[in-house]
Design an enzyme around this catalytic site. Structure first.
Site, PDB file in Angstrom:
ATOM      1  N   GLU A  33       1.010  -0.648  -0.024  1.00 55.24           N
ATOM      2  CA  GLU A  33      -0.233  -0.140  -0.128  1.00 55.24           C
ATOM      3  C   GLU A  33       1.055   1.058   0.089  1.00 55.24           C
ATOM      4  O   GLU A  33       1.198   1.803   1.182  1.00 55.24           O
ATOM      5  CB  GLU A  33      -0.842   0.487   0.514  1.00 55.24           C
ATOM      6  CG  GLU A  33      -1.848  -1.298   1.707  1.00 55.24           C
ATOM      7  CD  GLU A  33      -2.903  -0.826   1.592  1.00 55.24           C
ATOM      8  OE1 GLU A  33      -4.112  -1.383   1.414  1.00 55.24           O
ATOM      9  OE2 GLU A  33      -3.026  -0.288   3.045  1.00 55.24           O
ATOM     10  N   GLY A  89      -6.429   6.807  -0.031  1.00 53.34           N
ATOM     11  CA  GLY A  89      -7.365   7.596   0.078  1.00 53.34           C
ATOM     12  C   GLY A  89      -7.330   8.739  -0.058  1.00 53.34           C
ATOM     13  O   GLY A  89      -7.937  10.039  -0.315  1.00 53.34           O
TER      14      GLY A  89
HETATM   15  P1  PGA Z   1      -8.514   3.572   0.117  1.00 53.71           P
HETATM   16  O1  PGA Z   1      -7.978   2.469   1.582  1.00 53.71           O
HETATM   17  O2  PGA Z   1      -8.616   2.285  -0.658  1.00 53.71           O
HETATM   18  O3  PGA Z   1      -9.367   3.970   0.374  1.00 53.71           O
HETATM   19  O4  PGA Z   1      -7.043   4.015  -0.524  1.00 53.71           O
HETATM   20  C1  PGA Z   1      -6.837   1.227   1.185  1.00 53.71           C
HETATM   21  C2  PGA Z   1      -6.329   1.240   2.845  1.00 53.71           C
HETATM   22  O5  PGA Z   1      -5.703   1.743   3.631  1.00 53.71           O
HETATM   23  O6  PGA Z   1      -6.319  -0.147   2.730  1.00 53.71           O
END
Ligand code: PGA
Length: 250
Positions: free
Chosen positions: A166, A172
């Site tokens: 990630e 986000g």
């Molecule tokens: P997101 O978050 O899909 O909202 O970008 C992913 C995560 O933090 O696991």
């Protein structure tokens, strides 16, 4: 790739209410997912989700676990308690916890070890910040995060759970890593695992997380080393989560 079924996990973060969760569960039950799925609600809703998903194939996970065994640790939740509540998975080392709660690589590794010892399947999150990527340090940072766990646990224990790549700058933000950027890091993660245990590396699922949506999921999941996703924002809408699961099943 042969031998690794796609896995899609919902990370609800600190979202939900009993009423919202019930609506989500109704939508999810009405259109079962076509790939292996895990739902990770806040602790207090674990039992609601366990009951609501009874009879479906979906797994249940927590978003964090204490690195300690039960005792005088106010506000902490032990791995055994999660199992006792019906969870079989747990996210460890999410970047929001690394950054906001000061979880070091070693604390994350201790949580991983504790989760495995109790019989939970951990999803280990790794990923670089934007500054680290711009400095060309992505692979070094991810390797350090992985190595902290590999010093305590054999690679086969990562195969029992999953690794989630990630990139912090993609979480986000609506800014997704390109499939090529993600594949490059996923391949590096797998080769790092392979240097310790090639057989475990071949079967370990490496998920991508960071602004995965129905519109970009399929292209990401078609990369050879991307074995599914860890989904934040888009997992809060059952229809979007199911659409991402459908993309994984294609
Ligand atoms: P997101 O978050 O899909 O909202 O970008 C992913 C995560 O933090 O696991």
């Amino acid at each position: 790739m042969a031998g690794r079924n796609k896995l899609v996990a919902a990370n609800w973060k600190m979202n939900g209410s009993r009423a919202d969760n019930e609506r989500w569960l109704q939508a999810f039950r009405a259109a079962p997912a076509h790939c292996e799925t895990i739902v990770c609600p806040p602790y207090v809703y674990l039992q609601q989700i366990v009951q609501g998903l009874a009879g479906t194939a979906a797994g249940i996970g927590a978003q964090n676990v204490s690195e300690r065994t039960a005792g005088a640790w106010t506000g902490q939740v032990a791995a055994e308690m999660l199992l006792d509540s019906g969870a079989s998975w747990v996210i460890v080392g999410h970047s929001e916890r690394r950054a906001a709660c000061g979880e070091s690589d070693d604390v994350v590794a201790a949580k991983f070890e504790r989760a495995v010892a109790a019989g939970l399947r951990p999803i280990l999150c790794v990923g670089e910040t934007l500054a680290q990527r711009e400095q060309g340090r992505t692979q070094q940072v991810v390797a350090m995060q992985l190595d902290a766990v590999l010093r305590r646990c054999p690679a086969a224990q990562l195969a029992a759970g999953a690794v989630a790549y990630e990139p912090v700058w993609a979480i986000g933000t609506g800014r997704t890593a390109t499939p090529q950027q993600a594949q490059e890091v996923h391949a590096a993660i797998r080769s790092r695992l392979a240097s310790q245990d090639p057989a475990a590396a071949a079967v370990t699922r490496v998920l991508y997380g960071g602004s995965v949506k129905p519109a970009n999921a399929q292209e990401l999941f078609s990369q050879p080393d991307i074995d599914g996703g860890l989904i934040g924002g888009a997992s809060l809408v059952a229809a979007d989560f199911l659409a991402i699961c459908a993309a994984a099943a294609r």
